[in-house]
Design a protein around this motif. Structure first.
Motif, short mmCIF file in Angstrom:
data_model
loop_
_atom_site.label_atom_id
_atom_site.label_comp_id
_atom_site.label_asym_id
_atom_site.label_seq_id
_atom_site.Cartn_x
_atom_site.Cartn_y
_atom_site.Cartn_z
N ILE A 119 25.80 -0.95 23.80
CA ILE A 119 26.63 0.03 24.50
C ILE A 119 28.05 -0.52 24.69
O ILE A 119 29.05 0.19 24.45
CB ILE A 119 26.00 0.38 25.87
CG1 ILE A 119 24.72 1.18 25.65
CG2 ILE A 119 26.99 1.17 26.73
CD1 ILE A 119 23.96 1.49 26.93
N THR A 120 28.16 -1.78 25.10
CA THR A 120 29.48 -2.38 25.28
C THR A 120 30.23 -2.44 23.96
O THR A 120 31.45 -2.16 23.90
CB THR A 120 29.33 -3.80 25.86
OG1 THR A 120 28.60 -3.74 27.08
CG2 THR A 120 30.69 -4.43 26.11
N PRO B 105 39.79 3.26 32.50
CA PRO B 105 39.26 1.91 32.27
C PRO B 105 38.53 1.33 33.47
O PRO B 105 37.53 0.62 33.32
CB PRO B 105 40.52 1.09 31.95
CG PRO B 105 41.50 2.09 31.45
CD PRO B 105 41.24 3.32 32.25
N ALA B 106 39.03 1.62 34.69
CA ALA B 106 38.38 1.08 35.89
C ALA B 106 36.96 1.63 36.03
O ALA B 106 36.02 0.88 36.33
CB ALA B 106 39.21 1.41 37.13
N VAL B 107 36.80 2.93 35.82
CA VAL B 107 35.46 3.52 35.92
C VAL B 107 34.55 2.98 34.84
O VAL B 107 33.38 2.65 35.09
CB VAL B 107 35.57 5.07 35.83
CG1 VAL B 107 34.18 5.69 35.72
CG2 VAL B 107 36.29 5.62 37.05
N THR C 25 33.56 -0.57 35.67
CA THR C 25 32.64 -0.58 36.81
C THR C 25 31.22 -0.22 36.38
O THR C 25 30.24 -0.87 36.80
CB THR C 25 33.12 0.40 37.89
OG1 THR C 25 34.43 0.03 38.32
CG2 THR C 25 32.18 0.39 39.09
N VAL C 26 31.11 0.79 35.54
CA VAL C 26 29.79 1.18 35.04
C VAL C 26 29.15 0.04 34.25
O VAL C 26 27.96 -0.28 34.41
CB VAL C 26 29.89 2.46 34.18
CG1 VAL C 26 28.56 2.75 33.49
CG2 VAL C 26 30.30 3.64 35.04
N PHE D 83 25.82 -1.95 35.29
CA PHE D 83 24.73 -1.97 34.31
C PHE D 83 24.25 -3.39 34.07
O PHE D 83 23.06 -3.69 34.08
CB PHE D 83 25.23 -1.32 33.01
CG PHE D 83 24.17 -1.17 31.95
CD1 PHE D 83 22.81 -1.14 32.27
CD2 PHE D 83 24.52 -1.07 30.62
CE1 PHE D 83 21.84 -0.99 31.29
CE2 PHE D 83 23.57 -0.93 29.63
CZ PHE D 83 22.22 -0.90 29.98
N GLY D 84 25.20 -4.32 33.86
CA GLY D 84 24.83 -5.71 33.66
C GLY D 84 24.21 -6.33 34.89
O GLY D 84 23.25 -7.11 34.78
#
Length: 442
Positions: free
Chosen positions: A182-183, A230-232, A235-236, A240-241
């Motif tokens: 995903i990243t 980018p901040a959101v 943060t997600v 997630f990690g």
């Protein structure tokens, strides 16, 4: 030459010189390595001759043996010294040719710079544009670089993707792989969009005689967009990690009891592996008990340590949970098994843990990769000194039957010498230990 006054050409000349020197050093280093290898081979032949001569001497008269051996050794030493001091003249020739190559590249760049200056002067004399045509040319180069760059990304994914990413062979590894994919997808999308925008804008908004630059110093809407999105996103990804890591490391007490406990202790530059033995418990350690025989400082007052076993490799059963107790004797190390997606710091004076379940045996992995020499490897992932690169231990995943058979063959930590040392230490402290009980410990 006039082109030297131009900073662009100076930069190109310097870059060409650096690249040429790098190529020259590579050639020189390769030739020097070949010369050293040749010297080593010569020395090896001399040593082999020495061994043969020694065997011959052993079969001859003892009176002549010392002289023959001394003569042979002298010959071998002379061969080593001669081999070490001789360097093939071709090495120097190649270095000289490399310098000529650097000089030729610099001259070629200078000639090209002079041609471009003559071309600009000719256009100026004919009343043609001498400024914007180069900017148009550079803008087109931006478009070409965009196409080549995006193709390079595609090519790297196709040809190098399988080398940089291979599916994990543990249960928790699937979660880490999902997070990684995903990243990677998000980063790839951002990379493609941003490069298309930057390189296209460099072409679309290139300098033209009919256009004047418009300075756009501030826009609240744009700043909110490129700050909030980018901040959101980050943060997600971070959350997630975080939750993925908690699900892996926060193991319930019931699950801990079901797992096989194995202790791994790091030190410069090796790993020591200890299995718990029949009782399933690993004995306690105390650094104050460390001796030349008891390198881990195992507390043998804890009878759980009497049947602990020493292993030269890590062997675990497939589809069965394994819990590693990780520590260090000296400095910070890192317990790292890439194929398992396992990593945990080994901290002096502190126990850390990592529990996982392997889902594929070593033989199955070899069949999958069509590489029958492949092994899982446990590495140190913290730079810990000069021998860090070699701080590794082989990991084998086997069936339950193979695991039990292997475990039965492993030696005990509590050897006869350690028993004697333990008895002496107890006697010095005024304590008594049942000798019969010690004899039955293993």
């Amino acid at each position: 030459m006039g082109f030297i006054n131009n900073s662009k050409f100076r930069a190109v000349v310097v870059l060409a010189f650096i690249v040429g020197i790098g190529l020259t050093n590579r050639v020189f280093s390769q030739e020097a390595a070949d010369a050293v290898a040749q010297a080593v081979d010569t020395a090896a032949v001399a040593v082999a001759d020495t061994a043969a001569a020694t065997d011959t001497v052993a079969a001859t008269d003892t009176a002549t043996a010392p002289a023959t051996v001394a003569s042979t050794k002298t010959t071998a030493v002379a061969a080593v010294e001669e081999s070490g001091s001789d360097i093939d003249p071709q090495v120097y020739m190649n270095f000289f040719y490399g310098l000529l190559l650097v000089f030729f590249v610099c001259v070629l760049v200078g000639v090209i710079g002079r041609i471009i200056q003559v071309y600009e002067l000719t256009r100026r004399m004919n009343g043609k544009d001498t400024t914007y045509y180069m900017r148009n040319f550079n803008a087109k180069l931006f478009l070409l670089a965009l196409v080549l760059g995006l193709y390079g990304v595609y090519w790297s994914y196709v040809h190098h993707g399988a080398q940089s990413f291979r599916a994990a062979v543990t249960e928790h590894g699937a979660q880490i792989d999902t997070m990684f994919i995903i990243t990677t997808v998000i980063c790839t999308v951002v990379l493609v969009i941003m490069h298309i925008a930057m390189f296209s804008f460099a072409y679309i908004y290139r300098a033209r005689p009919t256009r004047k630059a418009y300075f756009y110093p501030h826009n609240n809407t744009l700043e909110k967009i490129w700050t909030i999105i980018p901040a959101v996103t980050l943060t997600v990804l971070v959350l997630f990690g975080f939750f993925t890591w908690r699900s892996i490391t926060n193991v319930s007490e019931e699950a801990q009891k079901e797992a096989i406990l194995i202790e791994v202790t790091g030190e410069q530059f090796t790993w020591t592996v200890r299995y718990p033995g029949r009782d399933g418990k690993i004995g306690e350690r105390d650094y104050r008990l460390t001796t030349p025989l008891n390198g881990l400082g195992i507390d043998f007052n804890d009878k759980s340590s009497w049947d602990d076993q020493l292993a030269s490799e890590i062997v675990i059963p497939v589809n069965k949970p394994v819990r590693f107790q990780i520590g260090s004797k000296d400095i910070l190390h890192s317990f790292y098994i890439p194929d398992f997606r396992v990593q945990m710091n080994a901290v002096p004076g502190m126990k850390t843990y990592f529990q996982f379940t392997a889902t594929m045996t070593t033989e199955e992995m070899r069949d999958k990769m069509d590489d029958y020499n492949y092994d899982f490897v446990m590495l140190c992932n913290k730079i810990c000194g000069g021998g860090h690169y070699n701080m590794q231990k082989k990991v084998r995943v086997v069936t339950e039957e193979e695991y039990q058979a292997w475990l039965n063959e492993q030696p005990y930590f509590f050897t006869e010498d350690l028993r004697k040392e333990f008895q002496l230490s107890q006697a010095a402290n005024g304590d008594e230990v049942d000798a019969n009980l010690l004899a039955q410990a293993n």
